[in-house]
Structure formats: C-alpha cells, structure tokens
Design a protein around this motif. Structure first.
Motif, mmCIF file in Angstrom:
data_model
loop_
_atom_site.group_PDB
_atom_site.id
_atom_site.type_symbol
_atom_site.label_atom_id
_atom_site.label_comp_id
_atom_site.label_asym_id
_atom_site.label_seq_id
_atom_site.Cartn_x
_atom_site.Cartn_y
_atom_site.Cartn_z
ATOM 1 N N PRO A 1 0.643 -1.144 0.010
ATOM 2 C CA PRO A 1 -0.315 -0.045 -0.012
ATOM 3 C C PRO A 1 0.979 1.292 0.012
ATOM 4 C CG PRO A 1 -0.054 -0.920 2.067
ATOM 5 C CD PRO A 1 0.660 -1.998 1.248
ATOM 6 N N VAL A 2 2.040 1.138 0.515
ATOM 7 C CA VAL A 2 2.848 2.393 0.592
ATOM 8 C C VAL A 2 3.273 2.546 -0.796
ATOM 9 C CG1 VAL A 2 5.156 3.446 1.281
ATOM 10 C CG2 VAL A 2 3.546 1.933 2.835
ATOM 11 N N GLU A 3 3.654 1.669 -1.636
ATOM 12 C CA GLU A 3 3.830 2.082 -2.892
ATOM 13 C C GLU A 3 2.749 2.476 -3.821
ATOM 14 O OE1 GLU A 3 5.435 -0.426 -6.927
ATOM 15 O OE2 GLU A 3 5.657 -1.302 -5.256
ATOM 16 N N VAL A 4 1.420 1.902 -3.733
ATOM 17 C CA VAL A 4 0.358 2.597 -4.287
ATOM 18 C C VAL A 4 -0.025 4.064 -4.099
ATOM 19 C CG1 VAL A 4 -2.320 2.400 -4.292
ATOM 20 C CG2 VAL A 4 -0.926 0.103 -4.115
ATOM 21 N N LEU A 5 0.075 4.490 -2.892
ATOM 22 C CA LEU A 5 0.103 5.889 -2.617
ATOM 23 C C LEU A 5 1.034 6.562 -3.095
ATOM 24 C CD1 LEU A 5 -2.222 7.497 -0.882
ATOM 25 C CD2 LEU A 5 -2.437 4.970 -0.797
ATOM 26 N N ALA A 6 2.379 6.205 -3.138
ATOM 27 C CA ALA A 6 3.547 7.019 -3.875
ATOM 28 C C ALA A 6 3.318 6.840 -5.054
ATOM 29 C CB ALA A 6 4.704 6.254 -3.305
ATOM 30 N N ARG A 7 2.539 6.023 -5.804
ATOM 31 C CA ARG A 7 2.576 6.206 -7.185
ATOM 32 C C ARG A 7 1.318 7.117 -7.196
ATOM 33 N NH1 ARG A 7 3.525 1.159 -11.133
ATOM 34 N NH2 ARG A 7 5.397 0.230 -10.310
ATOM 35 N N ILE A 8 0.289 6.962 -6.739
ATOM 36 C CA ILE A 8 -0.897 7.883 -6.810
ATOM 37 C C ILE A 8 -0.243 9.519 -6.849
ATOM 38 C CG2 ILE A 8 -2.708 8.927 -5.564
ATOM 39 C CD1 ILE A 8 -3.605 6.161 -4.709
ATOM 40 N N ALA A 9 0.507 9.817 -5.926
ATOM 41 C CA ALA A 9 1.217 11.108 -5.791
ATOM 42 C C ALA A 9 1.632 11.501 -7.199
ATOM 43 C CB ALA A 9 2.099 11.066 -4.641
ATOM 44 N N THR A 10 2.156 10.648 -7.895
ATOM 45 C CA THR A 10 3.066 11.114 -8.994
ATOM 46 C C THR A 10 2.013 11.430 -10.256
ATOM 47 O OG1 THR A 10 3.139 8.693 -10.209
ATOM 48 C CG2 THR A 10 4.895 9.335 -8.658
ATOM 49 N N THR A 11 0.927 11.103 -10.043
ATOM 50 C CA THR A 11 -0.089 11.347 -11.189
ATOM 51 C C THR A 11 -0.397 12.947 -11.124
ATOM 52 O OG1 THR A 11 -2.117 11.239 -9.880
ATOM 53 C CG2 THR A 11 -1.319 9.198 -10.688
ATOM 54 N N GLY A 12 -0.050 13.883 -9.983
ATOM 55 C CA GLY A 12 -0.393 15.075 -10.121
ATOM 56 C C GLY A 12 -1.686 15.478 -9.504
ATOM 57 N N ALA A 13 -2.349 14.456 -8.828
ATOM 58 C CA ALA A 13 -3.779 14.496 -8.404
ATOM 59 C C ALA A 13 -3.760 15.376 -7.315
ATOM 60 C CB ALA A 13 -4.158 13.403 -8.101
ATOM 61 N N GLN A 14 -4.617 16.599 -7.583
ATOM 62 C CA GLN A 14 -5.010 17.316 -6.243
ATOM 63 C C GLN A 14 -5.932 16.859 -5.118
ATOM 64 O OE1 GLN A 14 -3.823 20.610 -6.005
ATOM 65 N NE2 GLN A 14 -4.923 21.052 -3.928
ATOM 66 N N TYR A 15 -6.587 15.750 -5.587
ATOM 67 C CA TYR A 15 -7.508 15.160 -4.521
ATOM 68 C C TYR A 15 -7.400 13.849 -4.879
ATOM 69 C CZ TYR A 15 -9.573 19.965 -4.268
ATOM 70 O OH TYR A 15 -9.677 21.125 -3.998
ATOM 71 N N VAL A 16 -7.439 12.954 -3.784
ATOM 72 C CA VAL A 16 -7.563 11.662 -3.807
ATOM 73 C C VAL A 16 -8.581 11.103 -2.724
ATOM 74 C CG1 VAL A 16 -6.369 9.466 -3.546
ATOM 75 C CG2 VAL A 16 -4.962 11.471 -4.010
ATOM 76 N N VAL A 17 -9.617 10.188 -3.140
ATOM 77 C CA VAL A 17 -10.410 9.639 -2.181
ATOM 78 C C VAL A 17 -10.158 8.288 -2.057
ATOM 79 C CG1 VAL A 17 -12.875 9.373 -1.631
ATOM 80 C CG2 VAL A 17 -12.315 11.135 -3.267
ATOM 81 N N VAL A 18 -9.782 7.858 -0.711
ATOM 82 C CA VAL A 18 -9.364 6.630 -0.408
ATOM 83 C C VAL A 18 -10.779 6.251 0.693
ATOM 84 C CG1 VAL A 18 -7.914 5.219 1.075
ATOM 85 C CG2 VAL A 18 -7.083 7.106 -0.394
ATOM 86 N N ASP A 19 -11.079 4.807 0.143
ATOM 87 C CA ASP A 19 -12.149 4.206 1.085
ATOM 88 C C ASP A 19 -11.413 2.728 1.295
ATOM 89 O OD1 ASP A 19 -14.419 3.721 2.352
ATOM 90 O OD2 ASP A 19 -15.132 2.288 0.492
ATOM 91 N N THR A 20 -11.291 2.426 2.649
ATOM 92 C CA THR A 20 -10.506 1.171 2.831
ATOM 93 C C THR A 20 -10.889 0.513 4.403
ATOM 94 O OG1 THR A 20 -8.421 0.393 3.191
ATOM 95 C CG2 THR A 20 -8.826 2.467 4.230
ATOM 96 N N ALA A 21 -10.910 -0.783 4.389
ATOM 97 C CA ALA A 21 -11.124 -1.256 5.514
ATOM 98 C C ALA A 21 -9.965 -1.134 6.489
ATOM 99 C CB ALA A 21 -11.152 -2.801 5.301
ATOM 100 N N LEU A 22 -10.137 -1.052 7.763
ATOM 101 C CA LEU A 22 -9.039 -0.605 8.664
ATOM 102 C C LEU A 22 -8.849 -1.839 9.753
ATOM 103 C CD1 LEU A 22 -10.499 2.811 9.534
ATOM 104 C CD2 LEU A 22 -8.759 2.393 8.155
ATOM 105 N N SER A 23 -7.568 -1.744 9.879
ATOM 106 C CA SER A 23 -6.958 -2.667 11.131
ATOM 107 C C SER A 23 -7.163 -1.951 12.309
ATOM 108 C CB SER A 23 -5.623 -2.847 11.184
ATOM 109 O OG SER A 23 -5.102 -3.296 12.253
#
Length: 264
Positions: free
Chosen positions: A155-177
C-alpha cells in the motif's frame, strides 16, 4: 496490459441485453440498464453502495467547487465502472478506469455502452497496478482509490504512485485494522475471489493513523470522512470503525511528491 476501448454502438434488444448481463457469474455493483438490474442475489449489496456514493463523492465535489467539470479522473480498481460513471455524471471531462480482472472491464464496457457514454470521455485498461507503467496513463486531477488499499501487499507504493499522477484530490475508502497507532496488519485473502487482488494472498490493512501518516508522506493532507449513514444496514463496518473514507488534498508541489515516489 489490455485496453478495453469503447465499442461502436449497436442497438441491443432487451433479450440480448439480459443475456449479456447474465453471462457474467456475478456483479459487485447494481446498475439499472434499461430496466434490467445487474444485482446478483446474495452478493450485490445495493443499499450499501447507494449510501457510499454520497458519502465518498459529495465531499469531493464540494471541494472541487460543486462540480468535477474540466477534471480528469483515475479510477483504480474500477470494477464495473460504478464510480467512473458517477464521476462522469458529476461533470468530469474524462475517466480512466483500471482493473486487473477482465470480467470487471467487460462489465464496465457493457454498462457504458448501454448508458451511451461518449467514448472520448472514458477508457478502461486491464493492468496489475503494481506492475503497470502509470506514466503512460498521463496526469490526473483526481484519483479514486475505493475499496482497494487493503487488497494489496504494497500500500505504501500504491500511495506513492498516486502522488506521481499530479492529482490534487484523492479519495480513499478502505477497511481498517484496529491495531493501535500507525500500523499495518498482515492478513491473507484468496486470489480466486474477484473482489480481491491478483498479485499476492498477503495483504496489509492500514490503521486510520497509518492512512493519515502515509498521506502526509506523499504530500497530502488527510481529512477523515466520518460516516453518518441514514441506515447502517449493510454498512456495519463503517459504524464500528472498521472501514472509513478519506479525502486527501495535496499540500506540497507535485515535484515533491514525485521525489518521494523515487525514494520509495
């Protein structure tokens, strides 16, 4: 990587449409396609997704000034295009939906064909998110990461890759520990369940604090979307704090986020 381009529009009879819907063994999301429901008894949680729609997208639309007009959206783990379609209906200029399972993209193609969505406004791609070349997809204003983060081993890599898209906004919906602090809990899930990932049975569930910390590391401020559904039917995990939505807003320049991704 396969590209599910929009087909030329061909008028389907009702019987043809019913047959194409039934050809899929299961539908995760319910669509009303010319009076034909895609809901699969015992699988599709219709009330749940109807409530998630407003819960996750209304804050995003408000943050964007009341409309997604003029914006490009990347829908990760797009399934049958439920959220992609919702983004277009809220004014988005273009949506790229990415999913690792051909079945889901076949469903999305059918939905968008029946809905008559302009092919110039969308594209669906079959790809493993952790192996794909994200740069080939271009830049985006918004990334939807809904029901995905807890199905991956990195998941750390997924968020890091998301950041490279240049997106101003990200919506995350996830199950939580429910572990304390900023942590990830390792779990195992079967790969033959189409709701799950394809690359590893081992997955990492984040805590609420872990999502916020990871967002900051990738250059985003994280706002927790506290659920307040009219009914908790089919949404008990949200009620009990075992699942939550987040609206991430970029707090650092794109270059900083890209640098972070290279370090990762």
């Amino acid at each position: 990587m396969l590209d599910f381009a929009a087909p030329f529009f061909v008028m389907m009879t009702d019987s043809d449409l019913a047959a194409r819907i039934a050809a899929f063994p299961r539908w995760h999301y319910a669509f009303d396609l010319r009076g034909h429901s895609t809901a699969t008894p015992g699988i599709t949680r219709v009330r749940r997704h109807a409530q998630r729609l407003a819960y996750l997208l209304d804050p995003l639309v408000a943050a964007c000034g009341g409309s997604l007009a003029g914006l490009r959206v990347l829908d990760l783990g797009c399934n049958a295009g439920f959220w992609s379609l919702a983004a277009l209906r809220r004014g988005a200029d273009f949506v790229l939906g990415v999913d690792a399972r051909a079945m889901h993209l076949g469903q999305a193609a059918l939905v968008f064909e029946v809905e008559g969505i302009d092919p110039a406004r969308h594209r669906f791609v079959e790809a493993d998110l952790l192996a794909a070349d994200w740069l080939a997809w271009g830049q985006f204003d918004i990334v939807l990461c809904l029901g995905l983060l807890y199905h991956v081993s990195r998941p750390v890599e997924v968020l890091a890759r998301i950041a490279t898209t240049g997106a101003q906004y990200v919506v995350v919906d996830t199950a939580l520990s429910m572990l304390p602090g900023a942590a990830f809990e390792m779990l195992r899930e079967p790969l033959d369940d189409p709701r799950n990932a394809i690359e590893s049975e081992l997955v990492l569930w984040p805590t609420r604090d872990a999502v916020a910390m990871l967002a900051r590391e990738c250059g985003y401020d994280a706002r927790v979307l506290e659920p307040a559904f009219p009914s908790w039917d089919e949404c008990e995990d949200y009620r009990d704090g075992q699942r939550c939505g987040f609206l991430l807003t970029r707090s650092t320049p794109v270059a900083s986020a890209t640098k972070h991704e290279r370090r990762a």
